[in-house]
Design a protein around this motif. Structure first.
Motif, short mmCIF file in Angstrom:
data_model
loop_
_atom_site.label_atom_id
_atom_site.label_comp_id
_atom_site.label_asym_id
_atom_site.label_seq_id
_atom_site.Cartn_x
_atom_site.Cartn_y
_atom_site.Cartn_z
N GLY A 81 0.79 -1.22 0.00
CA GLY A 81 0.00 0.00 0.00
C GLY A 81 0.82 1.27 0.00
O GLY A 81 0.27 2.37 -0.09
N ASN A 82 2.14 1.16 0.09
CA ASN A 82 3.00 2.33 0.15
C ASN A 82 3.81 2.53 -1.12
O ASN A 82 4.35 3.61 -1.34
CB ASN A 82 3.93 2.22 1.37
CG ASN A 82 4.50 3.56 1.75
OD1 ASN A 82 3.94 4.61 1.46
ND2 ASN A 82 5.65 3.54 2.40
N HIS A 83 3.92 1.50 -1.95
CA HIS A 83 4.70 1.59 -3.18
C HIS A 83 3.78 1.83 -4.37
O HIS A 83 2.74 1.18 -4.50
CB HIS A 83 5.47 0.28 -3.42
CG HIS A 83 6.52 0.01 -2.40
ND1 HIS A 83 6.23 -0.42 -1.13
CD2 HIS A 83 7.87 0.11 -2.47
CE1 HIS A 83 7.35 -0.57 -0.45
NE2 HIS A 83 8.36 -0.26 -1.25
N SER A 84 4.16 2.75 -5.26
CA SER A 84 3.36 2.99 -6.46
C SER A 84 3.42 1.75 -7.36
O SER A 84 4.22 0.85 -7.15
CB SER A 84 3.86 4.23 -7.20
OG SER A 84 5.18 4.03 -7.66
N LEU A 85 2.57 1.71 -8.39
CA LEU A 85 2.47 0.52 -9.22
C LEU A 85 3.77 0.22 -9.94
O LEU A 85 4.17 -0.93 -10.06
CB LEU A 85 1.32 0.69 -10.22
CG LEU A 85 0.99 -0.53 -11.07
CD1 LEU A 85 0.61 -1.71 -10.18
CD2 LEU A 85 -0.13 -0.21 -12.04
N PHE A 86 4.47 1.22 -10.44
CA PHE A 86 5.74 1.03 -11.14
C PHE A 86 6.89 1.55 -10.30
O PHE A 86 7.74 2.30 -10.77
CB PHE A 86 5.70 1.73 -12.51
CG PHE A 86 4.61 1.21 -13.39
CD1 PHE A 86 4.73 -0.03 -13.99
CD2 PHE A 86 3.46 1.94 -13.60
CE1 PHE A 86 3.73 -0.52 -14.80
CE2 PHE A 86 2.45 1.45 -14.41
CZ PHE A 86 2.59 0.22 -15.02
N HIS A 87 6.93 1.15 -9.05
CA HIS A 87 7.94 1.65 -8.11
C HIS A 87 9.33 1.13 -8.46
O HIS A 87 9.52 -0.04 -8.75
CB HIS A 87 7.57 1.21 -6.69
CG HIS A 87 8.53 1.68 -5.66
ND1 HIS A 87 8.53 2.97 -5.20
CD2 HIS A 87 9.51 1.03 -4.99
CE1 HIS A 87 9.49 3.10 -4.29
NE2 HIS A 87 10.10 1.94 -4.15
N ASN A 88 10.30 2.03 -8.44
CA ASN A 88 11.71 1.67 -8.64
C ASN A 88 12.45 2.13 -7.39
O ASN A 88 12.55 3.32 -7.13
CB ASN A 88 12.25 2.38 -9.88
CG ASN A 88 13.70 2.04 -10.17
OD1 ASN A 88 14.42 1.56 -9.31
ND2 ASN A 88 14.12 2.31 -11.39
N PRO A 89 12.97 1.21 -6.58
CA PRO A 89 13.58 1.61 -5.31
C PRO A 89 14.81 2.49 -5.47
O PRO A 89 15.20 3.19 -4.54
CB PRO A 89 13.93 0.28 -4.64
CG PRO A 89 13.90 -0.74 -5.71
CD PRO A 89 12.99 -0.23 -6.78
N HIS A 90 15.43 2.49 -6.65
CA HIS A 90 16.63 3.32 -6.86
C HIS A 90 16.27 4.77 -7.16
O HIS A 90 16.98 5.69 -6.78
CB HIS A 90 17.47 2.74 -7.99
CG HIS A 90 18.74 3.50 -8.24
ND1 HIS A 90 19.80 3.45 -7.37
CD2 HIS A 90 19.11 4.32 -9.25
CE1 HIS A 90 20.78 4.22 -7.83
NE2 HIS A 90 20.38 4.76 -8.97
N ASN A 92 12.71 6.10 -7.00
CA ASN A 92 11.49 6.59 -6.38
C ASN A 92 11.55 6.43 -4.87
O ASN A 92 11.45 5.32 -4.36
CB ASN A 92 10.27 5.83 -6.90
CG ASN A 92 10.15 5.87 -8.40
OD1 ASN A 92 10.15 4.85 -9.04
ND2 ASN A 92 10.04 7.06 -8.95
N PRO A 93 11.69 7.54 -4.14
CA PRO A 93 11.71 7.41 -2.68
C PRO A 93 10.30 7.22 -2.12
O PRO A 93 9.31 7.61 -2.73
CB PRO A 93 12.30 8.74 -2.22
CG PRO A 93 11.95 9.70 -3.30
CD PRO A 93 11.95 8.90 -4.57
N LEU A 94 10.23 6.60 -0.97
CA LEU A 94 8.99 6.51 -0.22
C LEU A 94 8.84 7.80 0.58
O LEU A 94 9.76 8.62 0.61
CB LEU A 94 9.04 5.29 0.69
CG LEU A 94 9.12 3.94 -0.03
CD1 LEU A 94 9.33 2.82 0.96
CD2 LEU A 94 7.90 3.71 -0.87
N PRO A 95 7.72 8.03 1.26
CA PRO A 95 7.57 9.28 2.02
C PRO A 95 8.67 9.52 3.05
O PRO A 95 8.98 10.66 3.38
CB PRO A 95 6.21 9.10 2.71
CG PRO A 95 5.45 8.22 1.79
CD PRO A 95 6.47 7.27 1.23
N ASP A 96 9.30 8.45 3.56
CA ASP A 96 10.36 8.63 4.56
C ASP A 96 11.76 8.46 4.00
O ASP A 96 12.72 8.45 4.76
CB ASP A 96 10.14 7.67 5.74
CG ASP A 96 10.05 6.23 5.29
OD1 ASP A 96 9.97 5.99 4.07
OD2 ASP A 96 10.04 5.35 6.17
#
Length: 103
Positions: A81-90, A92-96
């Protein structure tokens, strides 16, 4: 000026081809235009994208927790529920912040 004249020349060629094709004999003209204009144009675009990708830095940007970015008023309906559909951890940061800080 050089790009403008090339665009005008291409427009004239396309206009002439569209007028000459009214009796059904335009297919060879469009085939020639595709080979002469479209393929080199696509090749130039591919070369430009490749060169820009080579010059691009692949380092993570510094995370700054701006309050107006990455607002989560409702959880995403997939995953945690916190990651967007096409999330790239390198990239796209999360809110924190970023998930992994190695690099």
């Amino acid at each position: 000026p050089v790009q403008m004249s090339a665009a005008l020349a291409a427009r004239r060629v396309l206009a002439a081809a569209s007028h000459s094709g009214s009796e059904g004999g335009g297919q060879p003209t469009w085939k020639i235009l595709t080979i002469v204009l479209a393929f080199p144009g696509v090749s130039v675009c591919i070369a430009n994208a490749y060169m820009k990708a080579q010059a691009h830095s692949h380092e993570q940007h510094e995370f700054v927790p701006y309050p107006h970015l990455r607002i989560r008023t409702k959880r995403f309906p997939w995953g945690d529920g916190n990651h967007s559909l096409f999330h790239n951890p390198h990239t796209n940061p999360l809110p924190d912040g970023y998930e992994s800080s190695h690099h």
